[in-house]
Design an enzyme around this catalytic site. Sequence first.
Site, PDB file in Angstrom:
ATOM      1  CD  GLU A  89      -1.087  -0.557   3.647  1.00 18.36           C
ATOM      2  OE1 GLU A  89      -2.142  -1.159   3.414  1.00 18.36           O
ATOM      3  OE2 GLU A  89      -0.715  -0.245   4.768  1.00 18.36           O
ATOM      4  CB  CYS A 103       3.081   7.121   3.313  1.00 18.22           C
ATOM      5  SG  CYS A 103       3.676   5.870   4.434  1.00 18.22           S
ATOM      6  CB  CYS A 110       7.748  -5.505   7.988  1.00 19.59           C
ATOM      7  SG  CYS A 110       9.112  -4.721   8.876  1.00 19.59           S
ATOM      8  CB  CYS A 114       7.264  -3.389  15.809  1.00 23.74           C
ATOM      9  SG  CYS A 114       8.896  -2.858  15.226  1.00 23.74           S
ATOM     10  CB  CYS A 117       3.836  -2.626  13.476  1.00 21.52           C
ATOM     11  SG  CYS A 117       3.822  -2.271  11.710  1.00 21.52           S
ATOM     12  CB  CYS A 337       0.569   0.970  10.604  1.00 23.97           C
ATOM     13  SG  CYS A 337       0.805   2.633  11.202  1.00 23.97           S
TER      14      CYS A 337
HETATM   15  N1  SAH Z   1      10.186  -0.005   9.369  1.00 22.43           N
HETATM   16  C1  SAH Z   1      10.320   1.431   9.320  1.00 22.43           C
HETATM   17  C2  SAH Z   1       9.313   2.036   8.379  1.00 22.43           C
HETATM   18  C3  SAH Z   1       7.875   1.888   8.813  1.00 22.43           C
HETATM   19  S1  SAH Z   1       7.355   3.440   9.318  1.00 22.43           S
HETATM   20  C4  SAH Z   1      10.215   1.984  10.721  1.00 22.43           C
HETATM   21  O1  SAH Z   1       9.978   1.227  11.630  1.00 22.43           O
HETATM   22  O2  SAH Z   1      10.448   3.175  10.907  1.00 22.43           O
HETATM   23  C5  SAH Z   1       5.837   3.181   9.991  1.00 22.43           C
HETATM   24  C6  SAH Z   1       5.716   3.967  11.275  1.00 22.43           C
HETATM   25  O3  SAH Z   1       4.436   3.703  11.858  1.00 22.43           O
HETATM   26  C7  SAH Z   1       6.749   3.510  12.284  1.00 22.43           C
HETATM   27  O4  SAH Z   1       7.188   4.583  13.083  1.00 22.43           O
HETATM   28  C8  SAH Z   1       5.928   2.527  13.069  1.00 22.43           C
HETATM   29  O5  SAH Z   1       6.526   2.253  14.287  1.00 22.43           O
HETATM   30  C9  SAH Z   1       4.610   3.230  13.161  1.00 22.43           C
HETATM   31  N2  SAH Z   1       3.490   2.356  13.511  1.00 22.43           N
HETATM   32  C10 SAH Z   1       3.380   1.041  13.298  1.00 22.43           C
HETATM   33  N3  SAH Z   1       2.222   0.564  13.786  1.00 22.43           N
HETATM   34  C11 SAH Z   1       1.577   1.622  14.333  1.00 22.43           C
HETATM   35  C12 SAH Z   1       0.333   1.776  14.998  1.00 22.43           C
HETATM   36  N4  SAH Z   1      -0.478   0.745  15.181  1.00 22.43           N
HETATM   37  N5  SAH Z   1      -0.014   2.998  15.424  1.00 22.43           N
HETATM   38  C13 SAH Z   1       0.806   4.060  15.211  1.00 22.43           C
HETATM   39  N6  SAH Z   1       1.993   3.982  14.594  1.00 22.43           N
HETATM   40  C14 SAH Z   1       2.391   2.775  14.157  1.00 22.43           C
END
Ligand code: SAH
Length: 348
Positions: A89, A103, A110, A114, A117, A337
């Site tokens: 996406e 974005c 991935c 985390c 996420c 996300c």
């Molecule tokens: N892998 C890279 C790029 C992804 S960025 C990174 O981790 O930076 C996507 C951003 O959204 C990251 O900062 C991630 O931690 C955040 N993110 C992921 N899941 C989320 C959620 N449920 N709510 C808010 N932010 C989230």
Amino acid sequence: MFSIHDESAVISLLEANGHKKFRYAQIENAVYKNLITDFEKIETLPKEIRALLSENCYFMSLSVKTAVTSDDGQTTKFLIETKDNKFLEAVIMRHLSGRNTLCVSSQVGCPMACTFCATGKLGLTRNLEFSEIIEQIMIAVHHLAKEDKKLRNVVYMGMGEPFLNYENVKRSIEIACGQKKLDLSSRRITVSTCGIVPGINKIAEDFPQVSLAISLHAPTDEARSAIMPVEQTYPLDKLMAALDAYVTKTNKRIFYEYIMINGLTDRPEYAHALANLLKGRLAHVNFIPYNPGEGSSDSPMQPTSKIMIKKFQDTLEAVGVPSTIRHTMGDDIDAACGQLALKEQEEK
Ligand code: SAH
């Protein structure tokens, strides 16, 4: 067949067929400046070259499955299918100030896992090719052009960990910023990482102007390892040492993303730990309220209240660390996300 974005392959094709190299400049102009998407319509080229390109190159390997715009019109989320039937996406955010941001995803899924996420739940399927990253950008450029708008910013904050797909990300940035290509300002490109140290070192060398965002999300090793497995490989001291070296080399302020999850990352003592960690460093913190999204039924995580986030902000301000509380955009269309692609995968 190869992508029209593969400059050296296109030039080799031209040369192998006895055409002059300057023809590439015409192709480049047609693709990136005039936004032509049909080789037959590149009128500056002789018929023979148009046919050669049609036989050997493609503009798009991706196909847009859905393009959904939020009720307020600010956010458009594209669910995109690759040639090998994977989903990814990309999201356009139209800010009220008039700047338009895309974005992009750098991987299908991935591997970083985390806990908060949605993409992390998918695991890694594969890296995206540089051309698949550029195609996402072209999709947005064409979409915005129909609204008489221009793309200004690109953030590598979609699905995937860009620094685990460094070479493709690098090639995509070169095309995005190339003067004869999309000619975006490198300052307006932001790459976001969960903290892959070798990638931080490389981008400081390759693109000292490109902005760097770190998904920090917790200020201590203990708190961070509870939500981000990357902490085992690159603990905070290694990460911060790499970031200090980055700042010395680039003199650029780093953006720290800090996700606010109720009872998990928003404990009062973390506000002080975060302030201590970033005090005296060239930093800007973006507080992101946790987005529970779809699949929130099996997640006990909830966002922190605005008032609590404000307290964190005050604690940082007291030691001179600037921060912004990010408002969520596109909630109504799951534009955060990995949510839509996750849904797609679950339905399969
Ligand atoms: N892998 C890279 C790029 C992804 S960025 C990174 O981790 O930076 C996507 C951003 O959204 C990251 O900062 C991630 O931690 C955040 N993110 C992921 N899941 C989320 C959620 N449920 N709510 C808010 N932010 C989230």
